[in-house]
Design an enzyme around this catalytic site. Structure first.
Site, PDB file in Angstrom:
ATOM      1  N   HIS A 136       0.834  -1.058   0.035  1.00 19.17           N
ATOM      2  CA  HIS A 136      -0.094   0.070  -0.165  1.00 19.17           C
ATOM      3  C   HIS A 136       0.955   1.310   0.030  1.00 19.17           C
ATOM      4  CE1 HIS A 136       1.062  -0.043   4.120  1.00 19.17           C
ATOM      5  NE2 HIS A 136       0.675  -1.128   4.523  1.00 19.17           N
ATOM      6  N   GLN A 176       6.563 -15.939  11.783  1.00 23.09           N
ATOM      7  CA  GLN A 176       6.201 -14.849  12.687  1.00 23.09           C
ATOM      8  C   GLN A 176       4.504 -14.782  13.032  1.00 23.09           C
ATOM      9  OE1 GLN A 176       7.499 -11.908   9.609  1.00 23.09           O
ATOM     10  NE2 GLN A 176       5.731 -10.730  10.634  1.00 23.09           N
ATOM     11  N   HIS A 206       3.929   1.373   2.211  1.00 21.07           N
ATOM     12  CA  HIS A 206       5.150   0.713   1.503  1.00 21.07           C
ATOM     13  C   HIS A 206       5.860   1.561   0.538  1.00 21.07           C
ATOM     14  CE1 HIS A 206       2.880  -3.027   2.948  1.00 21.07           C
ATOM     15  NE2 HIS A 206       4.042  -3.561   3.555  1.00 21.07           N
TER      16      HIS A 206
HETATM   17  O1  PAF Z   1       6.640  -5.568   8.916  1.00 24.83           O
HETATM   18  C1  PAF Z   1       6.393  -6.579   8.076  1.00 24.83           C
HETATM   19  O2  PAF Z   1       5.827  -6.648   7.014  1.00 24.83           O
HETATM   20  C2  PAF Z   1       6.993  -7.917   8.567  1.00 24.83           C
HETATM   21  O3  PAF Z   1       7.012  -8.219   9.787  1.00 24.83           O
HETATM   22  C3  PAF Z   1       8.473  -8.013   8.079  1.00 24.83           C
HETATM   23  C4  PAF Z   1       9.367  -7.192   8.523  1.00 24.83           C
HETATM   24  C5  PAF Z   1       8.465  -7.865   6.281  1.00 24.83           C
HETATM   25  C6  PAF Z   1       9.075  -9.396   8.366  1.00 24.83           C
HETATM   26  O4  PAF Z   1       8.255 -10.326   7.931  1.00 24.83           O
END
Ligand code: PAF
Length: 283
Positions: free
Chosen positions: A34, A61, A37
């Site tokens: 978006h 994660q 980014h």
């Molecule tokens: O912020 C994010 O989109 C994610 O946590 C990252 C830093 C790309 C790691 O997967």
């Protein structure tokens, strides 16, 4: 823009740049890109000769498998956005390429990883450190760009870079907001139109709390935000903490430290939204 899918292809593509000591910017993302980014990519393109953007939904994660499953995936639109913002390389690996075997590394980024998101999402920051360190080793960037919306994540990554003694600069970039004040997030795509209008109150309340904080202490300001969120239709507070902007530890007075930030996590329906506001920052 070149699209590469494996670490080997990435190394091959980057080799000539390394020989000429070209500056390399890295923007790690999980896709569903978006405007927020795009601002990271713009900054990297401005400050580096080469910009690598990774698009990888990192399974390690996610501590909730439904969250991982429902994470938006919009590769074609991501590719178009990156192309139009001047990225040099789009790195879009598979899970197998990143994790040919399970990553058993454990990162201790205390004290910044042991509060707030660290408590609510056990293992989350460890997974972030696993993927981000792998990306750092693969790309060897001069600079890496992260949004301040994920404020604690940025602090954890800075700490990890320090512990691992990695030779790169971590650049934190300001939150980008919609006109309504809602912070841009890939998760916003999961909000209904009605929820989107309710979610706007998160940033509105944080903004109001700046005025409140001018004549009230930390504890009262925390209560002001908590009560206002709880009273807002459709919003459910997970936590609001007023913390030292470097250590992430709670503060009890505005005079405790020179950098003070309020970090909030709120559910709007099933969608978990995070945001933050800076109360004090002195050079
Ligand atoms: O912020 C994010 O989109 C994610 O946590 C990252 C830093 C790309 C790691 O997967």
């Amino acid at each position: 823009m070149k699209i590469v899918q494996t670490v080997a292809q990435l190394q091959e593509t980057l080799a000539p740049y390394r020989e000429t000591k070209t500056s390399i910017g890295l923007v790690p993302t999980m896709g569903a890109l978006h405007v927020g980014h795009a601002s990271l990519v713009d900054r990297s393109v401005k400050e580096n000769e080469v910009t690598v953007v990774s698009v990888f939904v990192n399974p390690t994660q996610f501590n909730d498998s439904n969250d991982l499953k429902s994470y938006p995936r919009t590769f074609d639109a991501d590719r178009d956005l990156l192309e139009s913002h001047g990225a040099t390389i789009l790195f879009a690996p598979t899970v197998k390429d990143i994790y040919p075997e399970p990553d058993t590394r454990v990162f201790d980024c205390a004290p910044v990883d042991s509060v707030m998101e660290g408590v609510m999402r056990p293992g989350h920051f460890n997974g972030v450190c696993q993927i981000v360190s792998k990306l750092f080793y693969a790309v060897e960037p001069t600079r890496a760009y992260f949004g301040e919306k994920d404020f604690q994540q940025l602090a954890v990554i800075r700490r990890m870079v320090k512990i691992l003694e990695l030779p790169l600069e971590v650049v934190g970039c300001p939150i980008v907001r919609e006109k309504s004040g809602l912070a841009f997030s890939s998760r916003n795509a999961r909000l209904t139109e009605v929820q989107r209008n309710l979610a706007v109150n998160i940033s509105a309340i944080l903004r109001e709390s700046i005025n409140f904080a001018a004549s009230n202490e930390v504890g009262e300001t925390k209560k002001f935000v908590e009560e206002a969120i709880e009273a807002s239709e459709g919003l459910r507070l997970e936590y609001f903490e007023i913390v030292d902007g470097l250590t992430m530890q709670s503060v009890s007075s505005w005079n405790d430290t020179d950098y003070i930030v309020g970090c909030i996590t709120v559910y709007c329906g099933e969608v978990r939204l995070i945001d933050n506001i800076c109360y004090r920052r002195q050079a």
